[in-house]
Design an enzyme around this catalytic site. Structure first.
Site, PDB file in Angstrom:
ATOM      1  N   GLY A  34      14.227 -58.258 -33.990  1.00 24.52           N
ATOM      2  CA  GLY A  34      14.493 -57.280 -32.935  1.00 24.52           C
ATOM      3  C   GLY A  34      13.268 -56.930 -32.115  1.00 24.52           C
ATOM      4  O   GLY A  34      12.266 -57.642 -32.145  1.00 24.52           O
ATOM      5  N   HIS A  37      11.892 -59.573 -26.673  1.00 17.60           N
ATOM      6  CA  HIS A  37      11.082 -59.762 -25.463  1.00 17.60           C
ATOM      7  C   HIS A  37      11.351 -61.157 -24.925  1.00 17.60           C
ATOM      8  O   HIS A  37      12.178 -61.901 -25.490  1.00 17.60           O
ATOM      9  CB  HIS A  37       9.604 -59.522 -25.774  1.00 17.60           C
ATOM     10  N   GLU A  38      10.618 -61.537 -23.881  1.00 15.35           N
ATOM     11  CA  GLU A  38      10.853 -62.841 -23.233  1.00 15.35           C
ATOM     12  C   GLU A  38      10.711 -64.021 -24.202  1.00 15.35           C
ATOM     13  O   GLU A  38      11.320 -65.071 -23.984  1.00 15.35           O
ATOM     14  CB  GLU A  38       9.900 -63.038 -22.052  1.00 15.35           C
ATOM     15  N   HIS A  40      11.713 -64.140 -27.389  1.00 16.27           N
ATOM     16  CA  HIS A  40      13.036 -64.281 -28.014  1.00 16.27           C
ATOM     17  C   HIS A  40      14.043 -64.829 -27.000  1.00 16.27           C
ATOM     18  O   HIS A  40      14.866 -65.676 -27.320  1.00 16.27           O
ATOM     19  CB  HIS A  40      13.542 -62.917 -28.506  1.00 16.27           C
ATOM     20  N   GLY A 150      10.192 -70.071 -32.763  1.00 22.95           N
ATOM     21  CA  GLY A 150       9.130 -70.106 -31.758  1.00 22.95           C
ATOM     22  C   GLY A 150       7.839 -70.715 -32.283  1.00 22.95           C
ATOM     23  O   GLY A 150       7.482 -70.531 -33.447  1.00 22.95           O
ATOM     24  N   GLN A 151       7.133 -71.401 -31.395  1.00 25.93           N
ATOM     25  CA  GLN A 151       5.857 -72.028 -31.775  1.00 25.93           C
ATOM     26  C   GLN A 151       4.792 -70.998 -32.145  1.00 25.93           C
ATOM     27  O   GLN A 151       3.879 -71.287 -32.914  1.00 25.93           O
ATOM     28  CB  GLN A 151       5.350 -72.911 -30.624  1.00 25.93           C
ATOM     29  N   LYS A 152       4.913 -69.779 -31.610  1.00 27.71           N
ATOM     30  CA  LYS A 152       3.889 -68.769 -31.906  1.00 27.71           C
ATOM     31  C   LYS A 152       3.681 -68.627 -33.419  1.00 27.71           C
ATOM     32  O   LYS A 152       2.569 -68.482 -33.888  1.00 27.71           O
ATOM     33  CB  LYS A 152       4.261 -67.409 -31.314  1.00 27.71           C
ATOM     34  N   ASP A 153       4.803 -68.684 -34.146  1.00 25.88           N
ATOM     35  CA  ASP A 153       4.728 -68.565 -35.612  1.00 25.88           C
ATOM     36  C   ASP A 153       4.863 -69.970 -36.197  1.00 25.88           C
ATOM     37  O   ASP A 153       5.847 -70.294 -36.872  1.00 25.88           O
ATOM     38  CB  ASP A 153       5.841 -67.643 -36.099  1.00 25.88           C
ATOM     39  N   SER A 189       6.400 -58.598 -30.687  1.00 27.77           N
ATOM     40  CA  SER A 189       6.895 -57.221 -30.802  1.00 27.77           C
ATOM     41  C   SER A 189       5.754 -56.280 -31.192  1.00 27.77           C
ATOM     42  O   SER A 189       5.751 -55.106 -30.833  1.00 27.77           O
ATOM     43  CB  SER A 189       8.002 -57.143 -31.857  1.00 27.77           C
TER      44      SER A 189
HETATM   45  P1  AMP Z   1      10.424 -62.172 -34.756  1.00 29.09           P
HETATM   46  O1  AMP Z   1      11.428 -61.237 -34.151  1.00 29.09           O
HETATM   47  O2  AMP Z   1       8.999 -61.800 -34.494  1.00 29.09           O
HETATM   48  O3  AMP Z   1      10.720 -62.472 -36.204  1.00 29.09           O
HETATM   49  O4  AMP Z   1      10.618 -63.556 -33.984  1.00 29.09           O
HETATM   50  C1  AMP Z   1      11.856 -64.197 -33.929  1.00 29.09           C
HETATM   51  C2  AMP Z   1      11.663 -65.575 -33.355  1.00 29.09           C
HETATM   52  O5  AMP Z   1      11.106 -65.485 -32.041  1.00 29.09           O
HETATM   53  C3  AMP Z   1      10.685 -66.429 -34.186  1.00 29.09           C
HETATM   54  O6  AMP Z   1      11.181 -67.751 -34.261  1.00 29.09           O
HETATM   55  C4  AMP Z   1       9.411 -66.343 -33.387  1.00 29.09           C
HETATM   56  O7  AMP Z   1       8.562 -67.455 -33.570  1.00 29.09           O
HETATM   57  C5  AMP Z   1       9.962 -66.313 -31.971  1.00 29.09           C
HETATM   58  N1  AMP Z   1       8.954 -65.750 -31.056  1.00 29.09           N
HETATM   59  C6  AMP Z   1       8.270 -64.586 -31.193  1.00 29.09           C
HETATM   60  N2  AMP Z   1       7.382 -64.434 -30.187  1.00 29.09           N
HETATM   61  C7  AMP Z   1       7.503 -65.529 -29.396  1.00 29.09           C
HETATM   62  C8  AMP Z   1       6.859 -65.980 -28.196  1.00 29.09           C
HETATM   63  N3  AMP Z   1       5.901 -65.256 -27.620  1.00 29.09           N
HETATM   64  N4  AMP Z   1       7.238 -67.159 -27.665  1.00 29.09           N
HETATM   65  C9  AMP Z   1       8.214 -67.903 -28.257  1.00 29.09           C
HETATM   66  N5  AMP Z   1       8.862 -67.548 -29.381  1.00 29.09           N
HETATM   67  C10 AMP Z   1       8.513 -66.382 -29.951  1.00 29.09           C
END
Ligand code: AMP
Length: 286
Positions: A34, A37-38, A40, A150-153, A189
């Site tokens: 949750g 942002h862009e 997600h 996402g590649q970030k993680d 986030s």
């Molecule tokens: P999270 O809500 O942080 O658990 O992220 C959910 C998914 O969104 C995960 O697969 C993250 O890698 C992806 N994500 C988070 N931030 C970014 C970003 N800046 N660019 C691309 N994907 C992202």
């Protein structure tokens, strides 16, 4: 699907709805915690192009937070998240409850080793066990054909990709590029919790990675020098504390030397109390 988005909480309701609408169509799944942002939304857009039915989930997973981490203050913005999912044509938003996913009788966990022990896992023991376990549980309910991460993680992506292969899941995982602010900071986030001064300092992380990239473009292949360049750039910012900065094989996440094939430069930096993760792929220039 063209019907208005449904928000569903219970596993029973979700399974029932999915079996009604599935009828051989492909399901794409975007798990999130949750505060959307862009970053997600780019996963959602990609999934919308590939799949017939889109399921996104929002669940702040207690298993992946350490005892001293930010579980209780992690941003929770359900109403605006719902609106964003609706606007981006998610079909089902799944908001599971902790009570249903982790009843007191819960005992099972999944460990992906040694991938989970390195880098992020070394600083956050148990983190990837929590990630692998929740992703496996969510997939067991949704059974998507496609999963978007996402590649970030990046280490999280590798842990999940390995688990899907090891446990014979019928789900294909897709890696979606990192979405950034104009100044290069990877969207997260947790960025919401940076103070204005910390926010100003934060773009140094990507600047360090980019400088390493420029060195590689000019022909540098010595991994130690590439890492040293990124390190000195990031350390030029007094608020930035590097946790790890490594040039790795994208599959094993083991350090490489020299740079002979496409590798990944992984970094974690603390700015104040906030850990920022980032990475870039680097390919040796001919
Ligand atoms: P999270 O809500 O942080 O658990 O992220 C959910 C998914 O969104 C995960 O697969 C993250 O890698 C992806 N994500 C988070 N931030 C970014 C970003 N800046 N660019 C691309 N994907 C992202």
């Amino acid at each position: 699907m063209q019907e208005p988005m449904m928000t569903i909480s219970t596993i029973g309701d979700l399974k029932k709805k999915l079996s009604e609408i599935r009828q051989g169509r492909s399901v794409g799944f975007i798990p999130t915690m949750g505060a959307l942002h862009e970053g997600h939304l780019s996963l959602i857009r990609q999934a919308r192009q590939d799949c017939d039915i889109l399921v996104a989930s929002i669940f702040v997973n207690p298993l992946q937070f350490g005892p001293k981490e930010d579980f209780s203050i992690y941003p929770r913005t359900l109403l605006s998240d719902q609106k964003m999912c609706e606007q981006h044509k998610v079909d089902i938003l799944w908001t599971p409850t902790q009570r249903e996913l982790f009843p007191t009788s819960f005992q099972t966990s999944i460990e992906v080793q040694p991938l989970s022990q390195r880098w992020e896992g070394a600083t956050r023991p148990g983190h990837f066990k929590g990630v692998a376990t929740i992703v496996a549980k969510l997939l067991q309910v949704v059974h998507p054909e496609h999963l978007y991460l996402g590649q970030k993680d990046y280490q999280q992506f590798r842990v999940v990709e390995q688990m899907l292969s090891d446990l014979h899941f019928d789900t294909t995982v897709h890696l979606s590029e990192t979405i950034r602010e104009k100044d290069g900071l990877a969207l997260s986030s947790r960025n919401l919790r940076l103070s204005p001064t910390e926010r100003k300092a934060a773009p140094i992380v990507f600047r360090g990675l980019r400088q390493a990239g420029q060195m590689v473009a000019k022909g540098e292949k010595n991994a130690r020098d590439i890492v040293a360049k990124a390190t000195s750039t990031i350390q030029s910012e007094p608020l930035a504390q590097i946790d790890y900065l490594v040039l790795c094989d994208p599959k094993t996440l083991e350090p490489i030397e020299p740079l002979e094939k496409t590798s990944i430069l992984l970094v974690a930096v603390k700015i104040g109390d906030i850990r920022l993760l980032d990475n870039i792929f680097l390919s040796p220039s001919e």
